[in-house]
Enzyme design. Structure first.
Site, mmCIF file in Angstrom:
data_model
loop_
_atom_site.group_PDB
_atom_site.id
_atom_site.type_symbol
_atom_site.label_atom_id
_atom_site.label_comp_id
_atom_site.label_asym_id
_atom_site.label_seq_id
_atom_site.Cartn_x
_atom_site.Cartn_y
_atom_site.Cartn_z
ATOM 1 N N GLY A 42 12.407 52.286 -7.923
ATOM 2 C CA GLY A 42 12.260 51.353 -9.215
ATOM 3 C C GLY A 42 12.932 50.186 -8.925
ATOM 4 O O GLY A 42 12.694 49.388 -9.827
ATOM 5 N N GLU A 43 13.570 49.997 -7.711
ATOM 6 C CA GLU A 43 14.005 48.717 -7.564
ATOM 7 C C GLU A 43 12.971 47.667 -7.035
ATOM 8 O O GLU A 43 12.068 47.809 -6.787
ATOM 9 C CB GLU A 43 14.928 48.456 -5.959
ATOM 10 N N LYS A 194 21.107 33.688 -46.574
ATOM 11 C CA LYS A 194 20.814 34.994 -46.133
ATOM 12 C C LYS A 194 21.963 35.683 -45.470
ATOM 13 O O LYS A 194 22.706 35.018 -44.932
ATOM 14 C CB LYS A 194 19.468 35.069 -45.153
ATOM 15 N N ARG A 196 22.721 39.291 -42.706
ATOM 16 C CA ARG A 196 22.017 40.236 -42.007
ATOM 17 C C ARG A 196 22.969 41.767 -42.258
ATOM 18 O O ARG A 196 24.109 41.563 -42.143
ATOM 19 C CB ARG A 196 22.073 39.878 -40.657
ATOM 20 N N ALA A 226 10.535 39.809 -38.337
ATOM 21 C CA ALA A 226 9.991 39.338 -39.698
ATOM 22 C C ALA A 226 10.667 39.423 -40.716
ATOM 23 O O ALA A 226 10.288 39.276 -41.878
ATOM 24 C CB ALA A 226 8.656 39.359 -39.609
ATOM 25 N N GLY A 227 12.017 40.136 -40.884
ATOM 26 C CA GLY A 227 12.729 40.612 -41.925
ATOM 27 C C GLY A 227 13.210 39.314 -42.631
ATOM 28 O O GLY A 227 13.280 39.039 -44.068
HETATM 29 C C1 R5P Z 1 18.473 34.163 -36.839
HETATM 30 O O1 R5P Z 1 19.619 33.362 -36.981
HETATM 31 C C2 R5P Z 1 17.313 33.491 -36.490
HETATM 32 O O2 R5P Z 1 17.409 31.902 -36.487
HETATM 33 C C3 R5P Z 1 16.205 34.087 -36.937
HETATM 34 O O3 R5P Z 1 16.043 33.885 -38.448
HETATM 35 C C4 R5P Z 1 16.027 35.729 -36.669
HETATM 36 O O4 R5P Z 1 16.430 35.809 -35.242
HETATM 37 C C5 R5P Z 1 14.719 36.254 -37.052
HETATM 38 O O5 R5P Z 1 14.770 37.498 -37.108
HETATM 39 P P1 R5P Z 1 13.897 38.260 -37.774
HETATM 40 O O6 R5P Z 1 12.518 38.036 -37.664
HETATM 41 O O7 R5P Z 1 14.107 39.958 -36.854
HETATM 42 O O8 R5P Z 1 14.634 38.499 -38.966
#
Ligand code: R5P
Length: 306
Positions: A42-43, A194, A196, A226-227
């Site tokens: 696998g190297e 926002k 996280r 895309a969250g």
């Molecule tokens: C966060 O600080 C970045 O600028 C993006 O907003 C983030 O990485 C997007 O991640 P996701 O599409 O998983 O929400």
């Protein structure tokens, strides 16, 4: 080989050979022949098939999954160039993974961006990257870093027909980026607050700025799961923005639930660049803009060439 520039050569890692070819074409230089293989255990086993002695070598590798393998392959290719007598080895890493780990969010975490920067610092003479996640990332490197900005390219691509639009940052961290876009487009800016909850879940606390009755241009550096975009679109519609929504980002990763999250949303355009190969999960409406000419221009400037 005709007018091919022999002093600069491009070496493609396995993550994004299409971008390496476009870059070689934009530069009028040639691609180095190489073999990328594995030993039975696998190297990774890489070998240059062309002489790179006294050449400026530009090794193109975007740090997409499998990120560790692509990073190691880049380090091996850079070492092969160095041992082959290359004059200078520059890593062209359009998308730099681990850049989001540019600070320790909680105790017990490493400074991931610094770990990657140190590994690259031992192998490369210089780094060229595109739209790094934050200005702080450059500070993790002891190498000289050429930071290519796609802001003008993307702003031109998403320029709206009407003045009834607003540029939106989907989080506080992207506020400066959105303000630059808004200035370039002569539009107002709005910022979403926002937070996280996990790697793929976010929640929105509110929208700062006037969005009611306006078309929105959401600007981010990365679309991953895309969250962030899903939450931003929900917040904008809730605050009265029209369903005329454009999403633009430099790095379109589109991983995990990204496709399923984006498809049902009232998004008219999604514009990303080719710092990564197109993901199969990218919605069909996704437009991809090439960064090859911008990176080539940066390289020419480094050499004082036109
Ligand atoms: C966060 O600080 C970045 O600028 C993006 O907003 C983030 O990485 C997007 O991640 P996701 O599409 O998983 O929400």
């Amino acid at each position: 080989m005709g007018d091919v520039r022999e002093e600069w050569v491009v070496l493609a890692g396995s993550s994004h050979p299409e971008l390496a070819s476009s870059l070689a074409q934009s530069l009028g230089s040639r691609l180095v022949h190489r073999t990328l293989d594995r030993f039975p255990d696998g190297e990774q086993r890489v070998q240059l098939r062309d002489d790179v002695r006294d050449r400026e070598v530009y090794v193109v590798q975007s740090l997409i999954a499998p990120i560790g393998d692509h990073l190691l392959e880049l380090l091996l290719l850079a070492d092969a160039c160095r041992r082959g007598g290359a004059k200078q080895v520059t890593g062209v890493i359009p998308y730099l993974a681990y850049a989001r780990q540019d600070r320790r969010e909680v105790e017990g975490m490493p400074l991931g961006a610094r770990v990657v920067a140190d590994a690259l610092g031992g192998a490369l003479d210089r780094l060229i990257s595109v739209d790094l996640h934050s200005a702080g990332v450059e500070g993790c490197f002891s190498l000289p870093v050429e930071h290519v900005s796609c802001a003008a390219l993307l702003a031109d691509a998403v320029r709206p027909g009407s003045a009834e639009a607003v540029v939106v940052s989907p989080d506080l961290g992207g506020a400066k980026r959105a303000e630059r876009f808004a200035r370039a487009l002569g539009l107002p800016v709005a910022i979403i607050h926002k937070s996280r909850r996990s790697g793929s879940e976010v929640s929105v606390q509110g929208v700062v700025g006037e969005v009611e009755g306006r078309a929105a241009i959401i600007v981010d550096d990365i679309v991953s799961t895309a969250g962030t975009i899903e939450a931003a679109v929900g917040a904008l519609l809730g605050a009265g923005a029209t369903k005329d929504i454009t999403v633009c980002a430099t790095h379109g990763l589109f991983v995990g639930p990204a496709g399923d999250r984006l498809r049902p949303l009232p998004i008219r355009r999604i514009v990303v660049t080719d710092t990564l190969p197109r993901s199969p999960s990218a919605p069909a409406i996704t437009e991809v803009i090439s960064t090859a000419a911008l990176v080539a221009e940066t390289i020419r400037k480094l050499h004082g060439a036109k």
